[in-house]
Design a protein around this motif. Structure first.
Motif, short mmCIF file in Angstrom:
data_model
loop_
_atom_site.label_atom_id
_atom_site.label_comp_id
_atom_site.label_asym_id
_atom_site.label_seq_id
_atom_site.Cartn_x
_atom_site.Cartn_y
_atom_site.Cartn_z
N ARG A 276 -0.85 4.87 -1.26
CA ARG A 276 0.41 5.32 -0.65
C ARG A 276 0.35 6.82 -0.32
O ARG A 276 0.74 7.23 0.77
N ASN A 277 -0.16 7.63 -1.25
CA ASN A 277 -0.25 9.07 -1.02
C ASN A 277 -1.14 9.39 0.18
O ASN A 277 -0.79 10.22 1.01
N LEU A 278 -2.30 8.75 0.25
CA LEU A 278 -3.21 8.99 1.38
C LEU A 278 -2.59 8.50 2.69
O LEU A 278 -2.70 9.17 3.72
N ARG A 279 -1.94 7.34 2.64
CA ARG A 279 -1.31 6.79 3.84
C ARG A 279 -0.25 7.75 4.36
O ARG A 279 -0.21 8.08 5.55
N GLU A 280 0.59 8.24 3.47
CA GLU A 280 1.65 9.16 3.86
C GLU A 280 1.08 10.49 4.34
O GLU A 280 1.57 11.08 5.30
N LYS A 281 0.02 10.95 3.69
CA LYS A 281 -0.64 12.20 4.08
C LYS A 281 -1.17 12.11 5.51
O LYS A 281 -1.16 13.08 6.25
N LYS A 282 -1.62 10.92 5.89
CA LYS A 282 -2.14 10.71 7.23
C LYS A 282 -1.03 10.35 8.23
O LYS A 282 -1.31 10.15 9.41
N GLY A 283 0.19 10.25 7.74
CA GLY A 283 1.32 9.95 8.63
C GLY A 283 1.34 8.52 9.13
O GLY A 283 1.87 8.24 10.21
N MET B 45 -1.81 2.99 -10.31
CA MET B 45 -2.69 4.09 -9.99
C MET B 45 -3.34 3.91 -8.62
O MET B 45 -3.28 4.80 -7.80
N ILE B 46 -3.96 2.76 -8.36
CA ILE B 46 -4.59 2.49 -7.07
C ILE B 46 -3.53 2.51 -5.97
O ILE B 46 -3.72 3.14 -4.93
N GLY B 47 -2.44 1.82 -6.23
CA GLY B 47 -1.36 1.76 -5.24
C GLY B 47 -0.80 3.12 -4.92
O GLY B 47 -0.50 3.44 -3.76
N GLU B 48 -0.68 3.94 -5.93
CA GLU B 48 -0.17 5.30 -5.75
C GLU B 48 -1.11 6.13 -4.88
O GLU B 48 -0.69 6.86 -3.98
N ARG B 49 -2.41 6.01 -5.14
CA ARG B 49 -3.40 6.76 -4.35
C ARG B 49 -3.37 6.30 -2.88
O ARG B 49 -3.43 7.11 -1.97
N SER C 73 2.13 -7.45 3.58
CA SER C 73 2.79 -7.82 2.33
C SER C 73 1.88 -7.56 1.13
O SER C 73 2.32 -7.07 0.10
N TYR C 74 0.58 -7.85 1.28
CA TYR C 74 -0.37 -7.60 0.20
C TYR C 74 -0.49 -6.10 -0.06
O TYR C 74 -0.50 -5.64 -1.20
N LEU C 75 -0.56 -5.32 1.03
CA LEU C 75 -0.61 -3.86 0.91
C LEU C 75 0.63 -3.36 0.18
O LEU C 75 0.54 -2.50 -0.70
N SER C 76 1.78 -3.92 0.50
CA SER C 76 3.02 -3.53 -0.16
C SER C 76 2.96 -3.85 -1.66
O SER C 76 3.37 -3.03 -2.49
N TYR C 77 2.44 -5.02 -2.00
CA TYR C 77 2.29 -5.38 -3.42
C TYR C 77 1.40 -4.38 -4.16
O TYR C 77 1.69 -3.99 -5.29
N ILE C 78 0.32 -3.96 -3.50
CA ILE C 78 -0.61 -3.01 -4.11
C ILE C 78 0.09 -1.66 -4.30
O ILE C 78 0.04 -1.07 -5.38
N GLU C 79 0.73 -1.17 -3.24
CA GLU C 79 1.37 0.14 -3.32
C GLU C 79 2.49 0.17 -4.36
O GLU C 79 2.72 1.20 -4.99
#
Length: 120
Positions: free
Chosen positions: A7-14, A1-5, A29-35
Motif C-alpha cells: 500500500r505504501n509503495l502504491r501510494e508513493k507511486k500515485g 506487514m506485506i500489505g502495508e508495504r 479484490s485479492y490485492l485489497s485483501y493483501i493490503e
C-alpha cells in the motif's frame, strides 16, 4: 506487514488499487485483501508481479530487505521506463530493442573495421 508495504509503495507511486492490479495483472479484490491484511500469505507469483510493477523486490515486500529498489533506480530512468510501459512497451519489445542496439553497435564496429582495411 506485506500489505502495508504494498500500500505504501502504491501510494508513493500515485497508483490506485485498480491501476496497480491492472498493471500487475492481478485481481483487485485479492490485492485489497493483501493490503488490508485479510490475506496474509500471498503467493510468490503474486508478490513477483506486484514487486515488478512497483519497481521493488520480493525481499523488500517480505521485509527481508530494507532497501527499496525504486529508491536506487535513477529517477530519470524510472520516468522513462514508466513512460514506455504506459505507452504499451512490453518486456519482449524492450529485449528486442536491446538486441537491435547490440546489432547496430556491432554493425558500426564491423563497418569501421572494413573501412580501415580498405584504407591500407
Amino acid at each position: 506487514m506485506i500489505g502495508e508495504r504494498i500500500r505504501n509503495l502504491r501510494e508513493k507511486k500515485g497508483l490506485s488499487m485498480t491501476e496497480l492490479a491492472r498493471r500487475a495483472g492481478v485481481s483487485k479484490s485479492y490485492l485489497s485483501y493483501i493490503e488490508r491484511n485479510v490475506q496474509k500469505n500471498p503467493s510468490l507469483q503474486f508478490l513477483s508481479k506486484i514487486a515488478l510493477t512497483l519497481d521493488t523486490t520480493i525481499e523488500f515486500l517480505l521485509g527481508e530487505d530494507t532497501t527499496d529498489a525504486s529508491e536506487v533506480l535513477d529517477q530519470e530512468w524510472a520516468f522513462l521506463l514508466q513512460q514506455a510501459i504506459d505507452e504499451g512497451l512490453s518486456k519482449e519489445d524492450f529485449e528486442e530493442f536491446q538486441e537491435f542496439l547490440r546489432f547496430r553497435k556491432w554493425k558500426i564496429e564491423q563497418d569501421g573495421l572494413d573501412h580501415r582495411s580498405k584504407l591500407k
